[in-house]
Design an enzyme around this catalytic site. Sequence first.
Site, PDB file in Angstrom:
ATOM      1  N   ASP A   1     -44.455  -9.454   5.294  1.00 45.08           N
ATOM      2  CA  ASP A   1     -44.179  -8.486   6.355  1.00 45.08           C
ATOM      3  C   ASP A   1     -45.461  -7.794   6.820  1.00 45.08           C
ATOM      4  OD1 ASP A   1     -42.603  -6.757   7.985  1.00 45.08           O
ATOM      5  OD2 ASP A   1     -42.613  -5.242   6.401  1.00 45.08           O
TER       6      ASP A   1
ATOM      7  N   GLU B   1     -42.302   0.297  -4.813  1.00 44.58           N
ATOM      8  CA  GLU B   1     -42.096   0.507  -3.370  1.00 44.58           C
ATOM      9  C   GLU B   1     -40.758   1.198  -3.176  1.00 44.58           C
ATOM     10  OE1 GLU B   1     -42.299  -2.938  -0.769  1.00 44.58           O
ATOM     11  OE2 GLU B   1     -44.074  -3.697  -1.828  1.00 44.58           O
TER      12      GLU B   1
ATOM     13  N   TYR C   1     -35.135  -0.703  -1.595  1.00 44.58           N
ATOM     14  CA  TYR C   1     -34.974  -0.004  -0.310  1.00 44.58           C
ATOM     15  C   TYR C   1     -33.520   0.389  -0.132  1.00 44.58           C
ATOM     16  CZ  TYR C   1     -39.755  -1.119   0.710  1.00 44.58           C
ATOM     17  OH  TYR C   1     -41.125  -1.176   0.653  1.00 44.58           O
TER      18      TYR C   1
ATOM     19  N   GLU D   1     -43.010  -9.679  -4.970  1.00 42.57           N
ATOM     20  CA  GLU D   1     -41.681 -10.159  -4.588  1.00 42.57           C
ATOM     21  C   GLU D   1     -41.591 -11.664  -4.414  1.00 42.57           C
ATOM     22  OE1 GLU D   1     -40.114  -8.016  -1.248  1.00 42.57           O
ATOM     23  OE2 GLU D   1     -40.102  -6.119  -2.312  1.00 42.57           O
TER      24      GLU D   1
HETATM   25  C1  GCB Z   1     -41.125  -5.070   0.793  1.00 44.75           C
HETATM   26  C2  GCB Z   1     -42.432  -5.741   0.864  1.00 44.75           C
HETATM   27  C3  GCB Z   1     -43.350  -5.126   1.906  1.00 44.75           C
HETATM   28  C4  GCB Z   1     -42.562  -4.810   3.158  1.00 44.75           C
HETATM   29  C5  GCB Z   1     -41.481  -3.812   2.817  1.00 44.75           C
HETATM   30  C6  GCB Z   1     -40.594  -3.474   4.022  1.00 44.75           C
HETATM   31  O1  GCB Z   1     -40.401  -5.193  -0.153  1.00 44.75           O
HETATM   32  O2  GCB Z   1     -43.096  -5.815  -0.373  1.00 44.75           O
HETATM   33  O3  GCB Z   1     -44.395  -6.012   2.178  1.00 44.75           O
HETATM   34  O4  GCB Z   1     -43.359  -4.339   4.193  1.00 44.75           O
HETATM   35  O5  GCB Z   1     -40.655  -4.352   1.828  1.00 44.75           O
HETATM   36  O6  GCB Z   1     -40.861  -2.495   4.708  1.00 44.75           O
HETATM   37  O7  GCB Z   1     -39.676  -4.228   4.275  1.00 44.75           O
END
Ligand code: GCB
Length: 650
Positions: A205, A538, A502, A449
């Site tokens: 990403d 994260e 997330y 990941e």
């Molecule tokens: C993740 C990735 C990261 C992305 C992020 C997102 O898990 O490691 O590279 O930018 O999520 O914002 O989706």
Amino acid sequence: MAGRAVAGAVLGALLWGCGLALQGGMLYPRESASRERKDLDGLWKFRADFSENRLRGFEQQWYRSPLRESGPTLDMPVPSSFNDVGQDGQLRGFVGWVWYEREAMLPQRWTQDLNTRVVLRIGSAHYYAIVWVNGVHVAEHEGGHLPFEADISKLVQSGPLSFCRITIAINNTLAPHTLPPGTILYRTDTSMYPNGYFVQDTSFDFFNYAGLHRPVVLYTTPTTYIDDIDVTTSVDQNTGLVHYQISIQGSEHFQLEVHLQDEEGNIVARGTGGRGQLQVPNAHLWWPYLMHEHPAYLYSLEVRLTVQTAAGSMSDFYTLPVGIRTVAVTKNQFLINGKPFYFHGVNKHEDSDIRGRGFDWPLLMKDFNLLLWLGANAFRTSHYPYAEEVMQLCDQYGIVVIDESPGVGIKLSQSYSNQSLQHHLEVMEELVRRDKNHPAVVMWSVANEPTSFLEPAGYYFKTLIAHTKALDPSRPVTFVTNSKYDTDLGAPYVDVICVNSYLSWYHDYGHLEVIQLQLATQFENWYRTYQKPIIQSEYGADAITGLHHDPPLMFSEEYQKSVLEQYHLVLDQKRKEYVIGELIWNFADFMTDQTPQRVIGNKKGIFTRQRQPKGAAFLLRERYWKLANETGYHPAAGKPPYLVKSPFTW
Ligand code: GCB
């Protein structure tokens, strides 16, 4: 089929470099009494090879004569990505070979003194690079984030010329075996796409910026020279122990002297020979920012090499900053100098307007000033190794680093092939070789990941992690997962579990109320299964700066803050047990590929791409200073004079 010919040619070249063994050290090019350095930053000549097979530059041998003679050129700044500098949309998304060229004037001594070695060093060329000097092939390198160099002494010392012409061809194509991996997708339906159409597909990403991203320099050493220095440190009561090993090239008969100097310039220990141990009574330890009133204490290891030649005695000098500190992991703690360390920091990217991934001093200092302002004590180099100058600042400011390889987007089964693994092992060798002496680096991260639930991920990560530990037994190793705790094949081999999630963003959209339960369950499952300390590596939510909505809705600044607040409630419970850190995604907004989910990039920054704070930055700042007070050891620890006062009084 034209499309296949194009990409086949593009990718074919990528195989040339496979299996290159690491040669020599990769000491940062520092000036010293015996070493000079010439920076080649500035405008280079540039051309992208838009020919159908992308191979015209090789067919016409553009490296044989000045680039302007084979066609039109652009002026291209170095360091910088080439993508966002111009007005040409085609160049922005270009896939294939681009050509850079620069002529450099050399001091007469460099070309006439045969006891001088002249080296060309490229800080980073993304992704595959071939280098010629005066039309002669001198180097090839695979991998966009680590330095490589070529000894060009013979070339520049063989003729009457006092200048040299440096040509660098760079290919940004990503294939299943590259790091990061990618795939070329051929669009063969001629009712939809022009003949020969292909696109680069990736599973990560961020935008695949390309070009000469970091400084290109010429530097000199004597012909017998200090090639590498390996330093590890330990502590015995109050005595710091500095174990060193030095490798020399050019002669087998030499003398080596080493001095360790403190910050006042006093010599605190001396040694001789290529390996040894220096003892520093009452050593000042290297402490992270906010953990001590004098964080980031650095000694200087002064190395002096002397050789007797027919022409007399010759010396080489190199000075290496050394921080004395220890790192250890227990089943629920991360210890620095024997004290529990809680990571409260960020994930970053090397990313900014116009420059793309290009190194930039003002940007770097702004970022460090923001980290200090925020009260952050750590970051992860998501998702690739950062510039050496960044790592040096981390040493100097006490910002702890989880140093990550470009192993991001490993999703397809082809990316677990032997060829991929072999390359990944080599990248870890290059990374450890470059960063091993930085006290700020406390852990290696081999990947982000991956599909670590798919075989052969178990074998792949077992091998990769064991290899990394063998390269550097002094640091723990991790990789960052978003797999499920019960199907992750790599987790048994890591020292620390780094987990990304997330919640209420990629699922349960808008349902902030489920975060606490889901996060607590996540931590409990991982800890119960592995009994290893955990970092929330994260978490976050997109917020478009200036977009407000209360009650909070997704993409508003209020929603981003609310997600953080919910996470913090659980983190505050679990950090008393086995959670050892939290790294926000992300420090700043950054560019990605174009997709319907991304509004000119990923907006999970707590700062905008221009480094202006969103509401979440203030929230995090309050939290990090509070955490520093609770988990650090000296409230005002080493607060630099320019640091804006935190909202908390001591
Ligand atoms: C993740 C990735 C990261 C992305 C992020 C997102 O898990 O490691 O590279 O930018 O999520 O914002 O989706």
